[in-house]
Design a protein around this motif. Structure first.
Motif, PDB file in Angstrom:
ATOM      1  N   ALA A   1       0.837  -1.211   0.000  1.00  0.00           N
ATOM      2  CA  ALA A   1       0.000   0.000   0.000  1.00  0.00           C
ATOM      3  C   ALA A   1       0.867   1.253   0.000  1.00  0.00           C
ATOM      4  CB  ALA A   1      -0.919   0.000   1.222  1.00  0.00           C
ATOM      5  N   THR A   2       1.969   1.217   0.760  1.00  0.00           N
ATOM      6  CA  THR A   2       2.825   2.405   0.817  1.00  0.00           C
ATOM      7  C   THR A   2       3.632   2.558  -0.472  1.00  0.00           C
ATOM      8  OG1 THR A   2       4.430   1.086   2.063  1.00  0.00           O
ATOM      9  CG2 THR A   2       2.982   2.528   3.330  1.00  0.00           C
ATOM     10  N   LEU A   3       4.048   1.433  -1.062  1.00  0.00           N
ATOM     11  CA  LEU A   3       4.743   1.536  -2.346  1.00  0.00           C
ATOM     12  C   LEU A   3       3.787   2.072  -3.410  1.00  0.00           C
ATOM     13  CD1 LEU A   3       7.276   1.053  -4.080  1.00  0.00           C
ATOM     14  CD2 LEU A   3       6.422  -1.237  -4.555  1.00  0.00           C
ATOM     15  N   ASN A   4       2.548   1.597  -3.354  1.00  0.00           N
ATOM     16  CA  ASN A   4       1.542   2.064  -4.310  1.00  0.00           C
ATOM     17  C   ASN A   4       1.339   3.585  -4.207  1.00  0.00           C
ATOM     18  OD1 ASN A   4      -0.707   1.841  -6.177  1.00  0.00           O
ATOM     19  ND2 ASN A   4      -2.028   2.187  -4.407  1.00  0.00           N
ATOM     20  N   PHE A   5       1.519   4.119  -3.023  1.00  0.00           N
ATOM     21  CA  PHE A   5       1.334   5.559  -2.835  1.00  0.00           C
ATOM     22  C   PHE A   5       2.289   6.347  -3.726  1.00  0.00           C
ATOM     23  CE2 PHE A   5       1.665   9.617  -0.544  1.00  0.00           C
ATOM     24  CZ  PHE A   5       0.318   9.915  -0.423  1.00  0.00           C
ATOM     25  N   ILE A   6       3.533   5.866  -3.847  1.00  0.00           N
ATOM     26  CA  ILE A   6       4.466   6.606  -4.709  1.00  0.00           C
ATOM     27  C   ILE A   6       4.436   6.099  -6.153  1.00  0.00           C
ATOM     28  CG2 ILE A   6       6.034   7.589  -3.005  1.00  0.00           C
ATOM     29  CD1 ILE A   6       7.858   5.184  -3.353  1.00  0.00           C
ATOM     30  N   VAL A   7       4.197   4.807  -6.342  1.00  0.00           N
ATOM     31  CA  VAL A   7       4.172   4.284  -7.714  1.00  0.00           C
ATOM     32  C   VAL A   7       2.871   4.664  -8.408  1.00  0.00           C
ATOM     33  CG1 VAL A   7       4.091   2.177  -9.117  1.00  0.00           C
ATOM     34  CG2 VAL A   7       5.736   2.364  -7.263  1.00  0.00           C
TER      35      VAL A   7
ATOM     36  N   PHE B   1       8.678   5.088  -9.689  1.00  0.00           N
ATOM     37  CA  PHE B   1       8.826   3.630  -9.694  1.00  0.00           C
ATOM     38  C   PHE B   1      10.080   3.212  -8.924  1.00  0.00           C
ATOM     39  CE2 PHE B   1       5.512   3.901 -12.698  1.00  0.00           C
ATOM     40  CZ  PHE B   1       4.883   2.657 -12.678  1.00  0.00           C
ATOM     41  N   SER B   2       9.904   3.038  -7.626  1.00  0.00           N
ATOM     42  CA  SER B   2      11.035   2.662  -6.785  1.00  0.00           C
ATOM     43  C   SER B   2      11.129   1.149  -6.672  1.00  0.00           C
ATOM     44  CB  SER B   2      10.851   3.269  -5.396  1.00  0.00           C
ATOM     45  OG  SER B   2      11.732   2.648  -4.480  1.00  0.00           O
ATOM     46  N   VAL B   3      12.324   0.637  -6.881  1.00  0.00           N
ATOM     47  CA  VAL B   3      12.553  -0.788  -6.597  1.00  0.00           C
ATOM     48  C   VAL B   3      13.480  -0.911  -5.387  1.00  0.00           C
ATOM     49  CG1 VAL B   3      12.052  -1.774  -8.855  1.00  0.00           C
ATOM     50  CG2 VAL B   3      14.319  -0.849  -8.408  1.00  0.00           C
ATOM     51  N   ALA B   4      13.291   0.030  -4.459  1.00  0.00           N
ATOM     52  CA  ALA B   4      14.114   0.001  -3.244  1.00  0.00           C
ATOM     53  C   ALA B   4      13.242   0.012  -1.991  1.00  0.00           C
ATOM     54  CB  ALA B   4      15.065   1.197  -3.237  1.00  0.00           C
ATOM     55  N   HIS B   5      11.995  -0.424  -2.123  1.00  0.00           N
ATOM     56  CA  HIS B   5      11.111  -0.325  -0.964  1.00  0.00           C
ATOM     57  C   HIS B   5      11.566  -1.234   0.174  1.00  0.00           C
ATOM     58  CE1 HIS B   5       7.679   1.878   0.330  1.00  0.00           C
ATOM     59  NE2 HIS B   5       6.962   0.831   0.635  1.00  0.00           N
ATOM     60  N   ALA B   6      12.205  -2.346  -0.178  1.00  0.00           N
ATOM     61  CA  ALA B   6      12.674  -3.273   0.868  1.00  0.00           C
ATOM     62  C   ALA B   6      13.745  -2.630   1.747  1.00  0.00           C
ATOM     63  CB  ALA B   6      13.207  -4.547   0.226  1.00  0.00           C
ATOM     64  N   VAL B   7      14.429  -1.624   1.211  1.00  0.00           N
ATOM     65  CA  VAL B   7      15.451  -0.934   2.017  1.00  0.00           C
ATOM     66  C   VAL B   7      14.786  -0.296   3.236  1.00  0.00           C
ATOM     67  CG1 VAL B   7      17.089   0.993   2.052  1.00  0.00           C
ATOM     68  CG2 VAL B   7      16.907  -0.467   0.014  1.00  0.00           C
TER      69      VAL B   7
ATOM     70  N   SER C   1      11.910  -6.353  -2.843  1.00  0.00           N
ATOM     71  CA  SER C   1      11.390  -5.130  -3.478  1.00  0.00           C
ATOM     72  C   SER C   1      10.571  -5.470  -4.724  1.00  0.00           C
ATOM     73  CB  SER C   1      12.541  -4.195  -3.874  1.00  0.00           C
ATOM     74  OG  SER C   1      13.087  -3.584  -2.740  1.00  0.00           O
ATOM     75  N   VAL C   2      11.095  -6.444  -5.490  1.00  0.00           N
ATOM     76  CA  VAL C   2      10.382  -6.842  -6.717  1.00  0.00           C
ATOM     77  C   VAL C   2       9.065  -7.533  -6.361  1.00  0.00           C
ATOM     78  CG1 VAL C   2      10.507  -8.343  -8.755  1.00  0.00           C
ATOM     79  CG2 VAL C   2      12.478  -6.963  -8.096  1.00  0.00           C
ATOM     80  N   LEU C   3       9.086  -8.331  -5.314  1.00  0.00           N
ATOM     81  CA  LEU C   3       7.860  -9.010  -4.878  1.00  0.00           C
ATOM     82  C   LEU C   3       6.786  -7.980  -4.491  1.00  0.00           C
ATOM     83  CD1 LEU C   3       6.335 -11.643  -4.030  1.00  0.00           C
ATOM     84  CD2 LEU C   3       7.312 -11.319  -1.742  1.00  0.00           C
ATOM     85  N   VAL C   4       7.192  -6.960  -3.756  1.00  0.00           N
ATOM     86  CA  VAL C   4       6.225  -5.936  -3.341  1.00  0.00           C
ATOM     87  C   VAL C   4       5.719  -5.166  -4.566  1.00  0.00           C
ATOM     88  CG1 VAL C   4       5.868  -3.893  -1.905  1.00  0.00           C
ATOM     89  CG2 VAL C   4       7.314  -5.729  -1.073  1.00  0.00           C
TER      90      VAL C   4
END
Lengths: 252, 291
Positions: free
Chosen positions: B20-26, B32-38, B214-217
């Motif tokens: 949900a939080t990644l979706n907020f920015i994507v 398109f961040s692929v660093a959300h797992a960080v 990150s890719v999974l999310v």
């Protein structure tokens, strides 16, 4: 004499070896329409980009009501009362028509806008008035991407109206409009002019230019070749030759 | 069986927070961040350290996770202000790779490759609590905040940036401030998810915060539907339930479940992109006004 609101002096900008704008000096007055006319590549849109901060000038100055704006970011220039349109419109395509216009009234970048519900209602009223003025009220809930071309053009104008800027920089706003739409567009500009908005118009349709503008600046190869009354400029055979591509050969 | 279901539900809730939080920015801001797992990892380490060094209070752990991840979101915001599209994807990929190395090497903070172990069970007012209700409450609050922001002026600002950044700027929108805020919100949310993850497992190590995660999310967001409220939740449920579901199919040998899972993922993604490119929830909300 009307109030001077925007002045540029010797604005210049080159890209590599191409001098796109070479010492452009312009003055915009409240309640007056100035048309930038010239062949493709004359530096008209680049001049807009230099004024609005989308491009940095190599040299020269620009000021709004005496306040220097060189070095400001586009959003800072916009907050000084400058609104612009783009040739390619740049609508917020996946938002509704009303959201597009509402977005133009919301400049704070924080999680919420200042002023609470009173200010929100005022912004909504401004947006609805802009939709009404541009004839888009019935399409308020349609997505921008689904609009016809003329409607998109008017949506672009509705955003500018809602922004309540007093300096409008319009890049080919009437291109592709049919006669009826052009008439509606002309009325929008005349109404704004009557309210004291300073308008600068890039336009290739010379009928529109003659009908709407008080003054013309003729640009070619980045320079203002002539500036003055529309009739005088457009009847100049040398300028007409440049405009229509019949450029005199330079001496070797 | 109940314990298994509760564990799965907790993991789903935590990953739904991430999605949900990644979706907020994507989905809303087009970043398109692929660093959300960080940021998931930063929150996990911060929450774990609070529990290990201070008290295993889940609220304090979540606060620490949100502050650390939200604060360090500037590491992601800075490249996002300079580059867009595929260039930003590459920049965030670089951040992800750097972070994994840092997580592996910063032993005093992260425990290195071995990670942080024996994280105490969370307690509230001296009573041990399960992470599941906390994760569900956190998820509900994040979805509520997302809905409120997305329907309001800030949501319109983000969508304007996504659709035409230069036009938004020409209307007076401070792009840098809006992007930075959006990323701080999203990363702080990921940090909360991380803190809950650490408390739930009582153990964290770098393996949970790699590019794969990150890719999974990102896959959860895309499959569920970018720019939708419920899409990421649907994506998280599907992608995390799938392996569990496959494990119960009798004719698939347990040793082959992983391979079958990859085939099913790949097939599902391909079919989805062909038939529902906006995601499972995406088409349902298409065209609805949000003003």
């Amino acid at each position: 004499m009307t109030t001077e609101v925007l002045r540029t002096e010797n604005l210049s900008r080159s890209f590599g070896g191409v001098q796109a704008v070479a010492g452009v000096s312009l003055t915009l007055h409240a309640g007056a329409v100035t048309a930038l006319v010239g062949p493709n590549g004359a530096g008209k849109t680049t001049t807009f980009n230099l004024i609005t901060g989308n491009l940095r000038a190599d040299s020269g100055t620009a000021a709004i009501r005496g306040k220097p704006i060189m070095g400001l970011k586009p959003w800072q220039v916009a907050r000084l009362g400058v609104a612009r349109s783009f040739q390619d419109l740049r609508l917020f395509t996946h938002m509704t028509v009303r959201e597009n216009v509402l977005a133009a009234t919301e400049t704070a970048s924080w999680f919420w806008q200042p002023g609470g519900s009173t200010a929100r209602r005022a912004r909504e009223a401004r947006a609805d008035a802009a939709l009404e003025a541009t004839g888009l009220s019935a399409l308020a809930r349609a997505r921008a991407i689904d609009l016809a071309y003329a409607e998109r053009k008017f949506l672009s104008m509705a955003r500018i109206l809602a922004a309540e800027a007093d300096i409008w920089l319009l890049d080919e706003p009437a291109s592709g409009l049919d006669l009826a739409s052009r008439t509606r567009f002309g009325q929008l500009l005349k109404d704004a002019q009557a309210r004291g908005v300073a308008i600068c118009l890039i336009e290739h349709n010379l009928d529109v230019v003659v009908e709407l503008s008080n003054r013309i600046a003729f640009l070619d190869q980045g320079k203002v070749l002539a500036e003055g009354d529309p009739d005088a400029i457009l009847k100049d055979p040398a300028l007409a030759a440049i405009y229509f591509g019949d450029r005199p050969q330079e001496a070797a | 069986m109940i314990a298994y279901a509760a564990n799965l539900a907790t993991i789903v809730a935590i990953f739904a927070i991430l999605a949900a939080t990644l979706n907020f920015i994507v989905g809303y801001a087009g970043i398109f961040s692929v660093a959300h797992a960080v940021f998931f990892g930063l929150g996990a380490y911060a929450g774990a350290q609070v529990a290990l060094l201070l008290i295993p209070d889940p609220l304090l752990a979540c606060l620490a996770g949100a502050v650390v991840a939200g604060g360090l979101s500037l590491c992601l915001a800075l490249p996002a202000l300079r580059v867009r599209g595929e260039y930003f994807v590459a920049a965030s990929m670089g951040l992800q790779m750097m972070a994994v190395t840092l997580f592996s090497e910063a032993k005093p903070l992260t425990g290195g490759i071995g990670g942080l172990v024996n994280i105490p069970r969370p307690t509230l007012f001296g009573v041990e609590v399960s992470v599941l209700p906390l994760a569900l409450v956190a998820l509900a609050l994040i979805l509520l905040a997302t809905a409120l922001l997305q329907r309001g002026a800030f949501g319109r600002t983000l969508q304007a940036l996504r659709d035409a950044e230069s036009a938004a700027e020409a209307l007076g929108k401070n792009v840098a401030a809006a992007k930075t805020l959006a990323m701080a919100f999203a990363c702080a949310g990921a940090g909360i998810g991380g803190a809950l993850f650490a408390l739930h497992l009582s153990f964290v190590n770098v393996e949970s915060f790699t590019m794969d995660q990150s890719v999974l999310v990102m896959a959860m967001v895309i499959i569920g539907g970018t720019g939708t409220l419920w899409g990421p939740l649907v994506g998280a449920i599907i992608l995390l339930s799938l392996p569990s579901g496959l494990a119960f199919i009798p004719f698939i040998p347990p040793t082959e479940v992983g391979a079958v899972q990859q085939i099913v993922y790949g097939l599902a993604m391909t079919l989805l992109m062909i038939f529902r490119p906006a995601g499972l929830v995406g088409d349902l909300s298409k065209g609805r006004a949000t003003a």
